[in-house]
Write a protein that holds these residues in place. Structure first.
Motif, PDB file in Angstrom:
ATOM      1  N   ASP A  51      -1.966  -3.205  -7.052  1.00 31.59           N
ATOM      2  CA  ASP A  51      -2.216  -1.817  -7.409  1.00 31.59           C
ATOM      3  C   ASP A  51      -3.308  -1.711  -8.459  1.00 31.59           C
ATOM      4  N   GLN A  52      -3.307  -2.645  -9.423  1.00 32.25           N
ATOM      5  CA  GLN A  52      -4.332  -2.622 -10.463  1.00 32.25           C
ATOM      6  C   GLN A  52      -5.701  -2.966  -9.905  1.00 32.25           C
ATOM      7  N   ASN A  53      -5.730  -3.795  -8.859  1.00 34.59           N
ATOM      8  CA  ASN A  53      -7.010  -4.220  -8.289  1.00 34.59           C
ATOM      9  C   ASN A  53      -7.355  -3.432  -7.039  1.00 34.59           C
ATOM     10  N   ARG A  54      -6.768  -2.250  -6.876  1.00 34.00           N
ATOM     11  CA  ARG A  54      -6.932  -1.530  -5.612  1.00 34.00           C
ATOM     12  C   ARG A  54      -8.386  -1.260  -5.280  1.00 34.00           C
ATOM     13  N   ASN A  55      -9.185  -0.885  -6.267  1.00 29.44           N
ATOM     14  CA  ASN A  55     -10.589  -0.590  -5.997  1.00 29.44           C
ATOM     15  C   ASN A  55     -11.319  -1.803  -5.457  1.00 29.44           C
ATOM     16  N   ASN A  56     -11.001  -2.989  -6.021  1.00 34.46           N
ATOM     17  CA  ASN A  56     -11.631  -4.206  -5.526  1.00 34.46           C
ATOM     18  C   ASN A  56     -11.154  -4.531  -4.122  1.00 34.46           C
ATOM     19  N   LEU A  57      -9.860  -4.342  -3.855  1.00 31.44           N
ATOM     20  CA  LEU A  57      -9.319  -4.686  -2.552  1.00 31.44           C
ATOM     21  C   LEU A  57      -9.870  -3.766  -1.466  1.00 31.44           C
ATOM     22  N   VAL A  79      -0.778   3.075   2.067  1.00 35.42           N
ATOM     23  CA  VAL A  79      -1.387   3.558   0.841  1.00 35.42           C
ATOM     24  C   VAL A  79      -0.375   3.502  -0.287  1.00 35.42           C
ATOM     25  N   ASP A  80      -0.860   3.619  -1.493  1.00 42.28           N
ATOM     26  CA  ASP A  80      -0.039   3.679  -2.683  1.00 42.28           C
ATOM     27  C   ASP A  80       0.634   2.365  -3.022  1.00 42.28           C
ATOM     28  N   GLY A  81      -0.022   1.281  -2.669  1.00 44.00           N
ATOM     29  CA  GLY A  81       0.388  -0.034  -3.134  1.00 44.00           C
ATOM     30  C   GLY A  81       1.861  -0.300  -3.061  1.00 44.00           C
ATOM     31  N   PRO A  82       2.539  -0.404  -4.237  1.00 42.73           N
ATOM     32  CA  PRO A  82       3.936  -0.802  -4.253  1.00 42.73           C
ATOM     33  C   PRO A  82       4.843   0.150  -3.491  1.00 42.73           C
ATOM     34  N   ASP A  83       4.441   1.388  -3.293  1.00 42.44           N
ATOM     35  CA  ASP A  83       5.277   2.353  -2.606  1.00 42.44           C
ATOM     36  C   ASP A  83       4.883   2.485  -1.146  1.00 42.44           C
ATOM     37  N   PHE A  84       4.392   1.370  -0.568  1.00 39.01           N
ATOM     38  CA  PHE A  84       3.914   1.433   0.808  1.00 39.01           C
ATOM     39  C   PHE A  84       5.023   1.827   1.764  1.00 39.01           C
ATOM     40  N   GLY A  85       6.319   1.609   1.378  1.00 43.65           N
ATOM     41  CA  GLY A  85       7.423   1.913   2.269  1.00 43.65           C
ATOM     42  C   GLY A  85       7.551   3.390   2.570  1.00 43.65           C
ATOM     43  N   ARG A 163       3.880 -15.796   6.617  1.00 43.50           N
ATOM     44  CA  ARG A 163       2.997 -14.742   7.106  1.00 43.50           C
ATOM     45  C   ARG A 163       1.607 -14.826   6.473  1.00 43.50           C
ATOM     46  N   SER A 164       0.727 -13.981   6.956  1.00 40.69           N
ATOM     47  CA  SER A 164      -0.650 -13.844   6.467  1.00 40.69           C
ATOM     48  C   SER A 164      -1.575 -14.970   6.904  1.00 40.69           C
ATOM     49  N   CYS A 165      -1.166 -15.772   7.871  1.00 40.29           N
ATOM     50  CA  CYS A 165      -2.079 -16.811   8.369  1.00 40.29           C
ATOM     51  C   CYS A 165      -3.219 -16.162   9.148  1.00 40.29           C
ATOM     52  N   PRO A 166      -4.430 -16.691   9.036  1.00 42.22           N
ATOM     53  CA  PRO A 166      -5.555 -16.144   9.803  1.00 42.22           C
ATOM     54  C   PRO A 166      -5.328 -16.299  11.303  1.00 42.22           C
ATOM     55  N   VAL A 167      -6.120 -15.598  12.082  1.00 42.83           N
ATOM     56  CA  VAL A 167      -6.031 -15.677  13.536  1.00 42.83           C
ATOM     57  C   VAL A 167      -6.260 -17.121  13.982  1.00 42.83           C
ATOM     58  N   GLY A 168      -5.388 -17.610  14.855  1.00 41.12           N
ATOM     59  CA  GLY A 168      -5.503 -18.969  15.362  1.00 41.12           C
ATOM     60  C   GLY A 168      -4.700 -19.992  14.584  1.00 41.12           C
ATOM     61  N   TRP A 169      -4.091 -19.573  13.456  1.00 43.12           N
ATOM     62  CA  TRP A 169      -3.333 -20.478  12.606  1.00 43.12           C
ATOM     63  C   TRP A 169      -1.851 -20.130  12.629  1.00 43.12           C
ATOM     64  N   ASP A 170      -1.006 -21.167  12.527  1.00 37.15           N
ATOM     65  CA  ASP A 170       0.432 -21.003  12.368  1.00 37.15           C
ATOM     66  C   ASP A 170       0.914 -21.906  11.250  1.00 37.15           C
ATOM     67  N   MET A 171       1.846 -21.385  10.449  1.00 43.20           N
ATOM     68  CA  MET A 171       2.536 -22.234   9.482  1.00 43.20           C
ATOM     69  C   MET A 171       3.818 -22.745  10.125  1.00 43.20           C
ATOM     70  N   GLN A 240      -4.037 -12.141  -2.608  1.00 44.11           N
ATOM     71  CA  GLN A 240      -3.543 -10.774  -2.519  1.00 44.11           C
ATOM     72  C   GLN A 240      -4.399  -9.924  -1.583  1.00 44.11           C
ATOM     73  N   ALA A 241      -5.714 -10.097  -1.671  1.00 44.91           N
ATOM     74  CA  ALA A 241      -6.613  -9.329  -0.809  1.00 44.91           C
ATOM     75  C   ALA A 241      -6.392  -9.675   0.660  1.00 44.91           C
ATOM     76  N   GLN A 242      -6.234 -10.960   0.972  1.00 46.99           N
ATOM     77  CA  GLN A 242      -6.002 -11.342   2.361  1.00 46.99           C
ATOM     78  C   GLN A 242      -4.655 -10.823   2.845  1.00 46.99           C
ATOM     79  N   SER A 243      -3.639 -10.909   1.990  1.00 48.22           N
ATOM     80  CA  SER A 243      -2.322 -10.396   2.359  1.00 48.22           C
ATOM     81  C   SER A 243      -2.384  -8.900   2.659  1.00 48.22           C
ATOM     82  N   THR A 244      -3.136  -8.167   1.853  1.00 49.07           N
ATOM     83  CA  THR A 244      -3.293  -6.733   2.077  1.00 49.07           C
ATOM     84  C   THR A 244      -3.945  -6.462   3.428  1.00 49.07           C
ATOM     85  N   ARG A 245      -5.038  -7.168   3.714  1.00 48.42           N
ATOM     86  CA  ARG A 245      -5.727  -6.972   4.993  1.00 48.42           C
ATOM     87  C   ARG A 245      -4.807  -7.318   6.156  1.00 48.42           C
TER      88      ARG A 245
END
Length: 283
Positions: A51-57, A79-85, A163-171, A240-245
């Motif tokens: 939420d604090q880095n929203r402008n950068n993200l 939207v609204d970061g922590p309140d995305f639910g 979660r959040s693995c790039p396309v083509g990747w699995d953990m 955090q940025a990748q997780s958001t995307r």
């Protein structure tokens, strides 16, 4: 050992992977040198730090403003970061069974915020259980209340979010419970986490399971890990940025699929015979 040293420590492990099809691949390396390599991902898709880095993200996520299927801009789906639910889009996505939704009641900092109940342990968590990869399940430990993840193929568990693995990747988890990552295009595996790279970078494996990095901005490749030498605050920001995307993309895909199914239901009535449409020139 520092985080950067762990990120770069490839040793000879990647050369000793099984050469069988990828579904049977698992690291043969022993020891604990890489066991804690994967970093803990945010407790939820959007945290106070995000939420604090929203402008950068926002500069590293969707740069256009498509109108989404629910009449909202695509970059406003969560939207609204922590309140995305509370967001309209995420509300439309069902939870995996047997998880249940709950709401914070009364006063406090976040009245109405969504949290999640695991009926198996009768414990609750802020961590959203949606969009887990195949063969994974999110659970809450009945004793400690801590979220963990079970990998059904080997029946092993980990506290690291798959979660959040790039396309083509699995953990995945090996039979020994070791975390490793499978790169499907090359059918190779590695112990190095491909997540948390800066925007415009992707990780890949060559035929020898050596990791290299694609820079999409200048269309080049390199063996040098862009995470090397970076401070932890920068690495956390990238994760955090990748997780958001990643979360925004999952919600967008799910909403589009839901709308596609709805349109199919409107055009198909199983109770009636198909209507015959006569075109010009037919009789």
């Amino acid at each position: 050992m520092t985080l950067n040293a762990k990120l770069l420590q490839k040793s000879s492990c990647s050369d000793r992977y099984d050469e069988n099809p990828i579904t049977d691949l698992a690291p043969r390396c022993t020891g604990n040198s890489h066991r804690n390599h994967s970093q803990e991902w945010p407790e939820e898709p959007f945290s106070a730090a995000a939420d604090q880095n929203r402008n950068n993200l926002q500069r590293t996520t969707h740069r256009h403003h498509r109108l989404g299927p629910l009449g909202v801009q695509e970059d406003q789906l969560l939207v609204d970061g922590p309140d995305f639910g509370r967001d309209l889009a995420i509300e439309k996505v069902d939870l995996p069974p047997p998880w249940e939704k709950r709401r914070v009641r009364g006063g406090g900092d976040r009245p109405g915020r969504m949290y999640f109940l695991d009926p198996r342990s009768k414990r609750t968590t802020w961590k959203d259980p949606r969009f887990l990869p195949d063969s994974w399940d999110q659970r809450v430990d009945s004793g400690s209340g801590k979220v963990y993840f079970q990998y059904h193929k080997t029946r092993k568990t980990t506290y690291v979010d798959p979660r959040s693995c790039p396309v083509g990747w699995d953990m995945r988890l090996s039979k020994d419970g070791e975390i490793y990552f499978a790169y499907l295009p090359a059918m190779r595996t590695t112990l190095i986490d491909p997540r948390g790279l800066p925007d415009n970078f992707d990780a890949a494996l060559d035929d020898s399971a050596r990791m290299y990095f694609k820079n999409h901005e200048n269309q080049t490749t390199t063996w040098d890990d862009p995470r090397s030498g970076q401070q932890e605050v920068t690495l956390t920001k990238w994760r955090q940025a990748q997780s958001t995307r990643w979360w925004k993309e999952q919600v967008w895909r799910e909403i589009e699929e839901m709308n596609r199914r709805k349109e199919e239901e409107k055009t198909t009535d199983p109770g009636d015979d198909p209507e015959i449409v006569l075109e010009r020139g037919t009789s």
